[in-house]
Design a protein around this motif. Structure first.
Motif, PDB file in Angstrom:
ATOM      1  N   ASP A 279       3.757  -3.854   5.818  1.00  0.00           N
ATOM      2  CA  ASP A 279       3.711  -3.730   4.370  1.00  0.00           C
ATOM      3  C   ASP A 279       2.813  -4.817   3.808  1.00  0.00           C
ATOM      4  OD1 ASP A 279       4.224  -3.680   1.624  1.00  0.00           O
ATOM      5  OD2 ASP A 279       6.374  -3.370   1.882  1.00  0.00           O
TER       6      ASP A 279
ATOM      7  N   HIS B 233       1.250  -5.279   0.804  1.00  0.00           N
ATOM      8  CA  HIS B 233       1.478  -5.826  -0.537  1.00  0.00           C
ATOM      9  C   HIS B 233       2.653  -6.787  -0.540  1.00  0.00           C
ATOM     10  CE1 HIS B 233      -0.778  -2.417  -2.881  1.00  0.00           C
ATOM     11  NE2 HIS B 233      -1.399  -2.780  -1.784  1.00  0.00           N
TER      12      HIS B 233
ATOM     13  N   ARG C   6      -5.553   1.640  -8.945  1.00  0.00           N
ATOM     14  CA  ARG C   6      -4.471   1.434  -9.915  1.00  0.00           C
ATOM     15  C   ARG C   6      -4.882   1.805 -11.339  1.00  0.00           C
ATOM     16  NH1 ARG C   6      -0.059  -1.276  -8.454  1.00  0.00           N
ATOM     17  NH2 ARG C   6       0.332  -1.171  -6.223  1.00  0.00           N
TER      18      ARG C   6
ATOM     19  N   GLU D  21      -0.783   0.994   0.263  1.00  0.00           N
ATOM     20  CA  GLU D  21       0.111   1.471  -0.802  1.00  0.00           C
ATOM     21  C   GLU D  21       1.321   2.209  -0.231  1.00  0.00           C
ATOM     22  OE1 GLU D  21      -0.128   0.542  -3.839  1.00  0.00           O
ATOM     23  OE2 GLU D  21      -2.220   0.438  -4.519  1.00  0.00           O
TER      24      GLU D  21
ATOM     25  N   GLY E 237       3.339  -1.023  -4.665  1.00  0.00           N
ATOM     26  CA  GLY E 237       2.790  -0.488  -3.428  1.00  0.00           C
ATOM     27  C   GLY E 237       3.555  -0.941  -2.202  1.00  0.00           C
ATOM     28  N   SER E 238       4.540  -1.836  -2.385  1.00  0.00           N
ATOM     29  CA  SER E 238       5.340  -2.272  -1.238  1.00  0.00           C
ATOM     30  C   SER E 238       6.427  -1.269  -0.935  1.00  0.00           C
ATOM     31  CB  SER E 238       6.042  -3.596  -1.534  1.00  0.00           C
ATOM     32  OG  SER E 238       5.112  -4.559  -1.897  1.00  0.00           O
ATOM     33  N   TYR E 239       6.846  -1.248   0.320  1.00  0.00           N
ATOM     34  CA  TYR E 239       8.073  -0.526   0.658  1.00  0.00           C
ATOM     35  C   TYR E 239       9.218  -1.202  -0.089  1.00  0.00           C
ATOM     36  CZ  TYR E 239       5.941   1.673   4.834  1.00  0.00           C
ATOM     37  OH  TYR E 239       5.164   2.398   5.708  1.00  0.00           O
ATOM     38  N   THR E 240      10.308  -0.473  -0.267  1.00  0.00           N
ATOM     39  CA  THR E 240      11.503  -1.118  -0.820  1.00  0.00           C
ATOM     40  C   THR E 240      12.596  -1.098   0.243  1.00  0.00           C
ATOM     41  OG1 THR E 240      12.661   0.856  -1.665  1.00  0.00           O
ATOM     42  CG2 THR E 240      10.905  -0.075  -3.037  1.00  0.00           C
TER      43      THR E 240
ATOM     44  N   CYS F  38      11.500   4.615   2.586  1.00  0.00           N
ATOM     45  CA  CYS F  38      12.110   4.466   1.261  1.00  0.00           C
ATOM     46  C   CYS F  38      11.577   5.578   0.350  1.00  0.00           C
ATOM     47  CB  CYS F  38      11.798   3.103   0.652  1.00  0.00           C
ATOM     48  SG  CYS F  38      10.056   2.840   0.264  1.00  0.00           S
TER      49      CYS F  38
END
Lengths: 491, 492
Positions: A65, A67, A78, A314, B117-120, B345
């Motif tokens: 991940d 970000h 965006r 993303e 844009g991050s996974y949760t 997620c």
């Protein structure tokens, strides 16, 4: 009070119990979000509550991940998405014209001009067309039919859907799914969930994790004794291993799949993440078609891509697609029906994908900034890949293959026998013991190699190369010191 | 019953279709004329609006329950917050109201790395899940709700599919059965069959406003003896396509029934914000269960589903839905968590849409006046539409429409003369499909036939969405009236 009574009802009173639930679901594991991550989250809570620890933050190097690790989103992407979300912004002159045009085009393709409307289950048609054009351009002009493109909720959704379509049979006829070891554990989880048979073939650690067809053949022949292997999965660039397969290797795999009548699933989500000198991404489809009609008109295949990786990172949008090649039209009709159960993929993810396949052109206002941001991300990743390999290879007991691509390193760690014994005592596996200790002592969260599969008697961990360079250096140092401490403690 | 579907000709989905057709073809006691989806015709038609150039300028597609496609607008507050989350520079823009910017800032702060844009976390952004549980408690008059029991997925059907995966044991003998209503929308029934489960249909009583009679549940359950092992009851309230809203008394009977018969209760409540009937009120199954007290409240295992797709927010394309689990075995919950984790997620925008849905602007907030006005406009529109549908259709001979108390659709009954049925047979179609095809070709209105949802033998229905701007609804009703009159003349 007994455990049963404490739950409020005698255990045998529940309708849904471990005994009555679907046994396949019990077999599902997913190490990337497994027990070590759960412990990491707990530790973060403790830190927030003011509990004293030898570190002030948990570094989550377990998940791909970008970000989350501080990588910035690409401005152009965006801007367009914000315009799509709140079209009143189309009147705001702070947004560049090319962004506005892209947004307008996407909105025109949405029901009621809203990204909140359902789309067709297969994905918005003009976006599928754009994806097909992108594939054609990428693959030197080899045609791509938009009807063969299925947009999905991340590549994972498409992978699971494809496996669902392929898995059938009973007993010895049950579908076998060939998976490279080490693998991204979505594959093993899906195989368990579907009650299919996992057929593992080992990548060659000594040869930079390359695929050896003789090994695949060995696995296939052995598997044929107890199941019906029909699918061959390959991840290129590799996760967790980071190898970028050579063109020769890809040709060998295609030949093999054709000879053995296997459906090929090519997971190519890291296709822009190639760093090493001399390495190049070759799409399976391109190689297939360049091998001529003997292969290109017969081999059945699906390729997968995503908006979660590459330079975009993303993950939270859940955007992706698959392209199916040479699929029987009747089966394809069934596939189309199957995806309708998901209603449709998230429309913002579809829109994002459209921008990824339709980036700013050289004569457009956003081009310069876009290219600058894109190059910066990829260059940083390349540098971090190099740094990781370099530093880990200075540590006795850690051997690290070059990170040729993707976002991870999967170094081999030598563990003292005493550590192995201790793990057994505690009812865990050695690399989990190692990683848990690292987490508790240094606040660094990695995933043990056992979560991905590895040759018996070997141990690894998977770490992402995503933290910002300075932080990454610190992480690499801490792991190096930890490794030496750990080795000393258990010698 | 048919053979194990996995032994047939090669693809999972082919077997899925095979299974559905098989149910209606065999002599089994479960074979009420369930109908089943028409092959391809309407699924492809509804996927791509056809540009048929006829005595109308464009096709009006009222086949899907989709507010935005129908022409109703997204809520400004929601879209402004999402835009600012997408492009955080907007958080400093005076173009957006203060409360929008504050909300976006808070949400961004709750995202890892400050980016959507991050996974949760698997179940969703923890603060969002927390706020959903608080909403549930508010909605249910104080009944406690734990965030640990809530999972957000890309849409409520995705959550439902995961729960069905846990409940349906495809290898068991006899196979797992799930009681589902007739009529029912096909996504759920397809999911059950696709997992190797068996549908045990229970019929809603049309003459009684599509209400559920508990005796019918008993009959359905009895009919499953020796055929399958029913483990769950799926119920949707407000109903789709039938539009009824359940009374508290009826819900208590259902809860009693599932407890006595050891069934897991799957309560699909995605239309809870769309209630029109003057005497109708949505109460959640969780609330009714809690208020029944022990032993029911502590024992009945329940999964409730909600979504950001329906209601006034109507954000179908963002894919945000959740499930709340009540009274589940903790050991099973662990496996449920792992299963959800393989999905990574839910899309972050979908999660945020849920949050904004359950926490709209409040009086005193700068965005409140506009938001309230927009919601009120939609509400008035829908109430008006429902009234007009009843007025128009119930005045047409050959149509009879039960009151639409809630939900997104009208599901009127068509009384087709023998000549129409004969013509349909000659075309190889179900009679209501034939009606819909003719309506599309001659009047340019796309609606769906009742056979796609299940109906009693020899009855026919159509389903169309009522979530339209008033002008669209009027035009749809006008075209249907016109067509219907002509058609009935032709087939009399």
């Amino acid at each position: 009070m007994s455990q049963q009574a404490a739950n409020g009802v005698p255990h045998r009173g529940k309708v849904l119990t471990l005994d009555s639930m679907n046994p396949n679901v019990k077999r599902v594991e997913y190490a990337v979000r497994g027990p070590i991550v759960q412990r990491a989250v707990q530790i973060e809570k403790e830190l927030k509550e003011g509990v004293k620890k030898p570190f002030t933050e948990v570094i989550k190097a377990n998940i791909g991940d970008a970000h989350a690790m501080g990588q910035k989103p690409i401005t152009f992407l965006r801007q367009v998405l914000a315009l799509c979300s709140y079209p009143e912004l189309l009147e705001d002159n702070k947004f560049p014209e090319d962004a506005k045009q892209r947004a307008q085009r996407i909105l025109d393709a949405c029901g009621g001009h809203s990204i909140g409307a359902y789309s067709a289950s297969q994905g918005i048609e003009c976006i599928r067309q754009d994806v097909a054009r992108y594939i054609e351009k990428r693959d030197g002009g080899i045609p791509s039919n938009p009807d063969n493109i299925y947009l999905s909720t991340g590549a994972s959704d498409a992978i699971v859907t494809m496996l669902k379509l392929l898995v059938r049979g009973e007993g010895r006829d049950r579908t076998g799914v060939m998976i490279s070891i080490p693998q991204y554990p979505l594959y093993s989880a899906a195989v368990a969930d579907l009650g299919a048979v996992q057929v593992s073939y080992y990548l060659d650690e000594d040869k930079c994790w390359s695929l050896d067809v003789t090994e695949v053949r060995r696995a296939l022949n052995e598997a044929r004794q107890h199941c019906n292997p029909r699918v061959l999965c390959i991840i290129n660039p590799g996760n967790p291993t980071g190898q970028v397969q050579s063109r020769q290797c890809i040709e060998d795999v295609i030949k093999f799949a054709k000879e053995e009548h296997l459906f090929l699933m090519a997971d190519e989500v890291y296709q822009d993440n190639v760093y090493a000198e001399g390495c190049k991404f070759h799409s399976f489809k391109k190689v297939l078609f360049e091998m001529g009609p003997e292969y290109s008109s017969t081999l059945e295949m699906a390729s997968f891509h995503s908006t979660s990786k590459c330079y975009m990172g993303e993950c939270g949008f859940r955007g992706g697609y698959m392209e199916v090649i040479n699929m029987d039209p009747e089966v394809k009709a069934q596939l189309t029906k199957l995806v309708s159960v998901r209603l449709c993929p998230p429309v913002p993810g579809q829109a994002l994908l459209d921008l990824v396949v339709n980036p700013p052109l050289p004569d457009e206002p956003s081009y310069t900034t876009f290219m600058k941001e894109r190059s910066a991300v990829l260059a940083a990743l390349a540098e971090k890949a190099r740094l990781t390999e370099q530093i880990f290879n200075t540590v006795p007991g850690i051997t690290c293959n070059p990170v040729q691509g993707a976002m991870y390193t999967f170094p081999r760690i030598t563990l003292p026998q005493k550590a192995i014994d201790k793990a057994k005592e505690e009812g865990t596996v050695p690399d989990m013991l190692y990683c848990m200790r690292l987490l508790e002592e240094e606040g660094i969260c990695l995933v043990p190699g056992s979560g991905f599969g590895q040759r018996e008697g070997t141990f690894h961990f998977r770490m992402t190369i995503l933290p910002p360079t300075e932080k990454l250096k610190v992480v690499l140092e801490k792991i190096s010191h930890f490794h030496q401490r750990f080795t000393k403690e258990f010698s | 019953m048919s053979d194990d579907p996995r032994s047939s000709n090669g693809t999972f989905a082919t077997e899925m279709l095979f299974e559905l057709k098989d149910v209606s073809a065999t002599e089994s006691p479960l074979d009420q004329d369930h109908g089943g989806p028409e092959p391809d015709q309407f699924s492809t038609v509804s996927a791509k609006p056809i540009g048929v150039r006829k005595p109308f300028k464009e096709v009006i597609n009222v086949s899907m329950g989709d507010l935005h496609t129908s022409g109703l607008k997204p809520l400004s507050f929601v879209r402004q917050v999402l835009a600012a989350c997408l492009y955080p520079q907007l958080v400093n823009s005076s173009r957006l109201p203060v409360d929008v910017r504050q909300r976006a800032q808070r949400l961004l702060g709750e995202c890892v790395g400050g980016s959507i844009g991050s996974y949760t976390a698997t179940a969703g952004i923890p603060e969002v899940v927390q706020r959903i549980s608080e909403f549930i408690t508010r909605r249910d008059g104080g009944v406690p709700s734990s965030p640990d029991n809530i999972y957000i997925s890309p849409g409520s059907q995705w959550c439902l599919m995961n729960m069905l995966k846990v409940l349906v044991n495809s290898e068991s003998s006899p196979r797992t059965g799930v009681l589902t209503p007739v009529p029912s929308h096909c996504t759920t029934t397809s999911s059950i069959v696709g997992l190797g489960g068996v549908i045990v249909p229970y019929y809603l009583t049309e003459e009684n406003g599509w209400q559920l009679q508990v005796e019918e549940l008993q009959r359905a359950l009895d009919s499953a003896k020796g055929i399958c092992n029913p483990v769950a009851l799926y119920i949707i309230n407000p109903g789709n396509p039938s539009g009824q809203v359940q009374s508290r008394k009826s819900m208590q009977e259902v809860i009693q029934f599932v407890r006595e018969n050891r069934l897991f209760l799957l309560a699909d409540e995605v239309y809870q914000d769309l209630v029109y009937g003057e005497h109708s009120e949505f109460i959640s199954y969780k609330r009714v269960l809690a208020e029944m007290g022990p032993p029911h409240a502590d024992t009945v295992e329940l999964a409730s589903f909600h979504s950001a797709s329906k209601g006034f927010i109507g954000e179908c394309g963002l894919r945000g839905g959740y499930v709340e689990l009540v009274n589940l075995d903790p050991a099973v919950m662990k496996h449920i968590h792992t299963l959800f984790s393989t999905d990574s997620c839910a899309p972050v925008l979908g999660q945020m849409a849920l949050d904004l849905m359950v926490n709209p602007p409040q009086p005193g907030d700068p965005s409140y006046p506009l938001d309230d006005m927009e919601r009120e406009h939609i509400r008035k529109t829908l109430v008006h539409n429902v009234k007009r549908v009843s007025e128009v259709l119930n005045s047409l001979p050959g149509f009879c429409c039960q009151p639409v108390e809630g939900g997104a659709f009208a599901f009127p009954r068509l009384f087709l003369p023998p000549k129409a049925i004969q013509k349909a047979k000659e075309m190889g179609m179900q009679p209501d499909t034939f009606y819909c095809v003719r309506l599309l070709e001659e009047a340019g209105v796309l609606i769906l036939p009742g056979c796609e949802y299940g109906q009693k033998e020899d009855t026919h229905h159509v389903r169309f969405c009522i979530l339209n701007p008033q002008e669209t609804m009027e035009e749809v009703l006008r075209r249907i009236s016109c067509f219907h009159t002509q058609f009935m003349r032709e087939v009399s």
